[in-house]
Write a protein that holds these residues in place. Structure first.
Motif, short mmCIF file in Angstrom:
data_model
loop_
_atom_site.label_atom_id
_atom_site.label_comp_id
_atom_site.label_asym_id
_atom_site.label_seq_id
_atom_site.Cartn_x
_atom_site.Cartn_y
_atom_site.Cartn_z
N LEU A 137 66.07 65.69 32.26
CA LEU A 137 67.36 65.04 32.00
C LEU A 137 68.41 66.09 31.60
O LEU A 137 69.57 66.00 32.02
CB LEU A 137 67.23 63.98 30.91
N GLN B 120 78.59 59.31 38.77
CA GLN B 120 79.46 59.31 37.59
C GLN B 120 80.37 60.53 37.58
O GLN B 120 81.56 60.43 37.26
CB GLN B 120 78.61 59.27 36.31
N ASN C 102 59.14 53.29 41.20
CA ASN C 102 59.45 54.06 40.00
C ASN C 102 60.13 55.37 40.34
O ASN C 102 59.75 56.03 41.30
CB ASN C 102 58.15 54.37 39.25
N SER C 103 61.08 55.75 39.53
CA SER C 103 61.77 57.01 39.74
C SER C 103 62.54 57.38 38.48
O SER C 103 63.17 56.53 37.87
CB SER C 103 62.76 56.88 40.89
N THR C 104 62.44 58.61 38.06
CA THR C 104 63.36 59.09 37.03
C THR C 104 64.39 59.98 37.68
O THR C 104 65.58 59.76 37.63
CB THR C 104 62.65 59.96 35.96
N ARG C 105 63.87 61.03 38.31
CA ARG C 105 64.73 62.09 38.77
C ARG C 105 65.73 61.63 39.81
O ARG C 105 66.93 61.87 39.69
CB ARG C 105 63.87 63.19 39.40
N GLU D 49 72.73 58.69 40.01
CA GLU D 49 73.64 58.00 39.09
C GLU D 49 74.59 59.01 38.43
O GLU D 49 75.80 58.78 38.34
CB GLU D 49 72.85 57.22 38.03
N HIS E 144 64.20 42.67 27.56
CA HIS E 144 63.87 43.68 26.55
C HIS E 144 64.72 43.53 25.31
O HIS E 144 64.87 44.46 24.54
CB HIS E 144 64.05 45.09 27.14
N ASN F 25 60.39 51.31 31.68
CA ASN F 25 59.33 50.60 32.42
C ASN F 25 59.27 50.97 33.89
O ASN F 25 58.28 50.70 34.55
CB ASN F 25 59.54 49.10 32.29
N HIS F 26 60.34 51.53 34.42
CA HIS F 26 60.31 51.90 35.84
C HIS F 26 60.44 53.40 36.03
O HIS F 26 60.82 53.86 37.09
CB HIS F 26 61.44 51.18 36.60
N SER F 27 60.15 54.14 35.02
CA SER F 27 60.40 55.57 35.11
C SER F 27 59.16 56.31 35.55
O SER F 27 58.07 55.77 35.66
CB SER F 27 60.82 56.09 33.74
N SER F 28 59.34 57.59 35.76
CA SER F 28 58.23 58.44 36.16
C SER F 28 57.22 58.62 35.04
O SER F 28 56.16 59.19 35.26
CB SER F 28 58.75 59.80 36.61
N THR G 36 60.21 64.97 30.91
CA THR G 36 61.29 64.03 31.25
C THR G 36 62.60 64.47 30.62
O THR G 36 63.65 64.48 31.27
CB THR G 36 60.94 62.61 30.76
N ARG H 99 66.75 58.60 40.84
CA ARG H 99 67.72 57.60 40.44
C ARG H 99 68.76 58.18 39.48
O ARG H 99 69.96 58.03 39.67
CB ARG H 99 67.04 56.37 39.80
N CYS H 100 68.27 58.84 38.43
CA CYS H 100 69.23 59.42 37.47
C CYS H 100 70.11 60.46 38.14
O CYS H 100 71.29 60.57 37.83
CB CYS H 100 68.48 60.06 36.30
N PRO I 36 57.68 64.56 39.31
CA PRO I 36 57.14 65.15 38.08
C PRO I 36 55.80 65.83 38.33
O PRO I 36 54.97 65.34 39.08
CB PRO I 36 56.95 63.92 37.17
N ILE J 194 77.07 56.99 30.61
CA ILE J 194 75.83 56.50 30.00
C ILE J 194 74.77 56.32 31.07
O ILE J 194 75.03 55.71 32.11
CB ILE J 194 76.03 55.13 29.32
N ILE J 195 73.58 56.84 30.81
CA ILE J 195 72.42 56.57 31.66
C ILE J 195 71.46 55.69 30.87
O ILE J 195 71.00 56.09 29.80
CB ILE J 195 71.70 57.89 32.03
N ASN J 196 71.19 54.50 31.39
CA ASN J 196 70.17 53.66 30.78
C ASN J 196 68.85 54.00 31.43
O ASN J 196 68.55 53.56 32.53
CB ASN J 196 70.50 52.18 30.95
N PHE J 197 68.08 54.80 30.74
CA PHE J 197 66.78 55.23 31.25
C PHE J 197 65.82 54.06 31.09
O PHE J 197 65.55 53.61 29.99
CB PHE J 197 66.34 56.41 30.41
N ASP J 198 65.34 53.56 32.21
CA ASP J 198 64.48 52.38 32.15
C ASP J 198 63.03 52.80 31.97
O ASP J 198 62.38 53.24 32.91
CB ASP J 198 64.65 51.57 33.44
#
Lengths: 303, 303, 303
Positions: free
Chosen positions: B88, A59, A46-49, A55, C72, B71-74, B84, A51-52, A259, B65-69
């Motif tokens: 972002l 971009q 799992n990762s937000t920071r 990405e 999904h 289910n795999h997020s923090s 979060t 990975r985003c 986080p 575009i960022i597809n924030f997932d």
């Protein structure tokens, strides 16, 4: 610099170059050299920071991004990571960012892969998280100019933290005065391997600190491991405004890889005030640092 | 207009502006003002139409575009939605579209977030789905010119429908003659709060209607709730060609937010004929309306 | 050519055109005619190669890509594939690549959809995988010039392999000398329907072969089906360097659609030497062949 696996493998000069290029990106003084190159993001945790951040960095550089979905990939058919990555290289992928729960897996797979795809460690087990250490370093330089002889205190479960290890490695190269604060059993087993000062007591650790870097209490990693529960940890190690005011240097900066657990390792009130904002600025700097990493690794790759 | 949370918070003038800009995008008369701005899609509920519609709208505008997932997020690490989203924002995200099963969650989180990221409600619980109401309105104007004094009948479980609520709110602003048709126990508890006419009988409801808007029978939301089973619902409320021909206005248009349950709330035969095609045109108009929403919210944001 | 569903539906001339355009893309002699057109990837089965290959092909053509997340999506709300695809068409999607476990599902849905979206079969059950056969053909032409009267041996579970069936269909059109090698009970039930030579013995099959194409042992498809276990299969049918040296033509090329099971259907040593590299070159050629497919299907679509 051919890949970014850990801090140990890169030189001071390479680190300074990454920081300088990141500054230029932040000031909008540098153009991308990697437009239309392809980056694959392979995140097995799992990762937000992170990975985003990669990405968005890709971009902004005009790269093509492939989000490799680890859960629906052919790895479920038993394909090895080496074969997957060699296949991605032949599909046209120029660099991969890998996050994985196994420590050292990226070093292993890099040795097996025979083609010149670039590897970036996005965090592997308890081993390393070099792009985090680089963005932390960037933020420290931006805020306090240098780390040399500055007192930098890392508070939390350093022994399981890839963030702590990469930071210690980097800050050691630049002669920072590094202090670690944790209950004894969460400090390194091999204490003398690191040129740092150890503390159990948070007040003693924070005394005169220029940087206080908090680590996340990773409840998800420590089940049934004798790790203190969150309330015990909070009682002994929660950082709040009062603590910093009484003990730290006047110009202290607060850092956290995120986080954060509010009201566990850091008070919610501190997070939301001026001092806590540095944690968001770390995230912002992370995009520029990752643009710099990608541009540096890939600028000389032919089309 | 700073955000798009619900229809109640925006004015008639703002609605008309969104419709006008959408028309210009549809006629290819307007260029994007938001090239290289970044949109994050945070979908915590299943969606095809809304997510793809916003993603395609963003792509046509030249956005990243960022597809924030989810289910795999923090968030799985316990990070709050506020943290979060602030993160972002610092990563460079200019706007988020949020879909969530909790009613009102977007209003809540918007109050907590201290930075000027733009919020777009992509559907929250049973509360609101404003971009759907705007694209429905666009389609009605395109087909019948005005909604003023037109008989618009919404058939189905209005009390749990965010689509119905946002449509009623919007159509009330423009003086439509709004009728709701459902079994009594699926109508609003607080009936007098809405300036609408209630019906149990579908023939009476559809009598002379200019617009018949069907709601989806949401089997997945109503388990064990006393909701009629699908066959019972079909017997009483299925709309088909014969019903429209016998009772509705000659120029009646059929609408449905999709996905439709064929042969439950609408006959398969009606869906596939000329009248049913309006439902696909709604989807098409949705892209232009969402381009307009994104462009309007973000056109004045600095790089 | 309106769609790409299976090899049977396209002519020799159409195949040659796809190969020629792919060559031009590989030599960087052709520009995209489909910039800003939209491709949706609908993958209902695990895939690395095919999905990434189409995504990278689309990106290199400057297309917008929608990764339709089958898990999904509104299909979980009971929406039929026909309705989903018609909806995608009205959202602006120009072509869909579908991978699905049901054989023939794409033919079925294509007949139901009333709008001119382009269908590309990304692999359906045991039926067809036409883009794989086209990239295999491209690679054979590149390596050995022609397939006419060349001995091409396909080894493995041909009866369940969509790759084998599409290859047999294509190679038959071009008068290759096709041989299949498998245990009898994994060969076709209706043997005489195919103009091929059958073998049980791998040495006999490989004798003088110009192309040896291996199929993946698909353990995940054959549970409890009487399929030989992997070790039994390996003992009888593993291809290694020694086998090719002793029996095959001197200029033999090795092919595999991937992912390969190392040391089951192919020795690890063979995979990693010069001969095994062709398998990676297949992957590379796949991107150019898919660019050609996309460009050919969509070049005349109006904006």
């Amino acid at each position: 610099m051919e890949n970014l696996i850990d801090i140990e493998s890169i030189s001071k000069e390479e680190i300074i170059k990454i920081i300088d290029v990141a500054k230029d990106f932040k000031k909008n003084k540098k153009k991308s050299d990697v437009i239309n190159k392809t980056l694959a993001l392979m995140f097995y945790e799992n990762s937000t920071r992170t990975r985003c951040s990669f990405e968005i960095a890709g971009q902004k550089l005009g790269m093509n991004i492939i989000n490799f979905d680890a859960n629906h990939s052919s790895l479920l058919k038993g394909e090895s990571l080496k074969d997957t990555i060699e296949n991605l290289y032949f599909l046209g992928v120029n660099a991969v960012v890998i996050r994985h729960s196994y420590s050292g897996i990226i070093n292993n797979v890099m040795r097996l892969v025979k083609y010149p795809i670039k590897f970036i460690n996005g965090g592997d087990g308890t081993h390393a998280h070099p792009s985090q250490a680089l963005l932390d370093f960037y933020t420290m330089l931006e805020k306090i100019g240098t780390v040399e002889n500055k007192k930098i205190v890392i508070i939390g479960d350093v022994s399981h933290s890839r963030v702590a290890k990469s930071n210690i490695s980097l800050l050691s190269k630049f002669n920072a005065d590094i202090h670690l604060c944790a209950p004894t059993y969460l400090q390194f087993e091999n204490k003398s391997a690191y040129n740092v000062t150890y503390h159990n007591d948070i007040k003693e650790a924070v005394e005169g600190a220029n940087v206080v870097m908090l680590l996340r209490v990773q409840n998800e990693r420590h089940e049934d491991s004798g790790y203190p529960d969150s309330l015990e940890y909070k009682r002994l190690y929660e950082t709040d405004t009062k603590l910093l005011k009484e003990y730290a240097s006047n110009d202290v900066i607060l850092m956290h890889p995120g986080p954060a657990n509010r009201n566990i390792e850091v008070s919610s009130e501190l997070l939301d005030n001026r001092v806590g904002k540095t944690i968001l600025e770390q995230a912002q700097n992370g995009v520029y640092v990752r643009m710099s990493i990608l541009n540096t690794l890939l600028e000389r790759i032919g089309e």
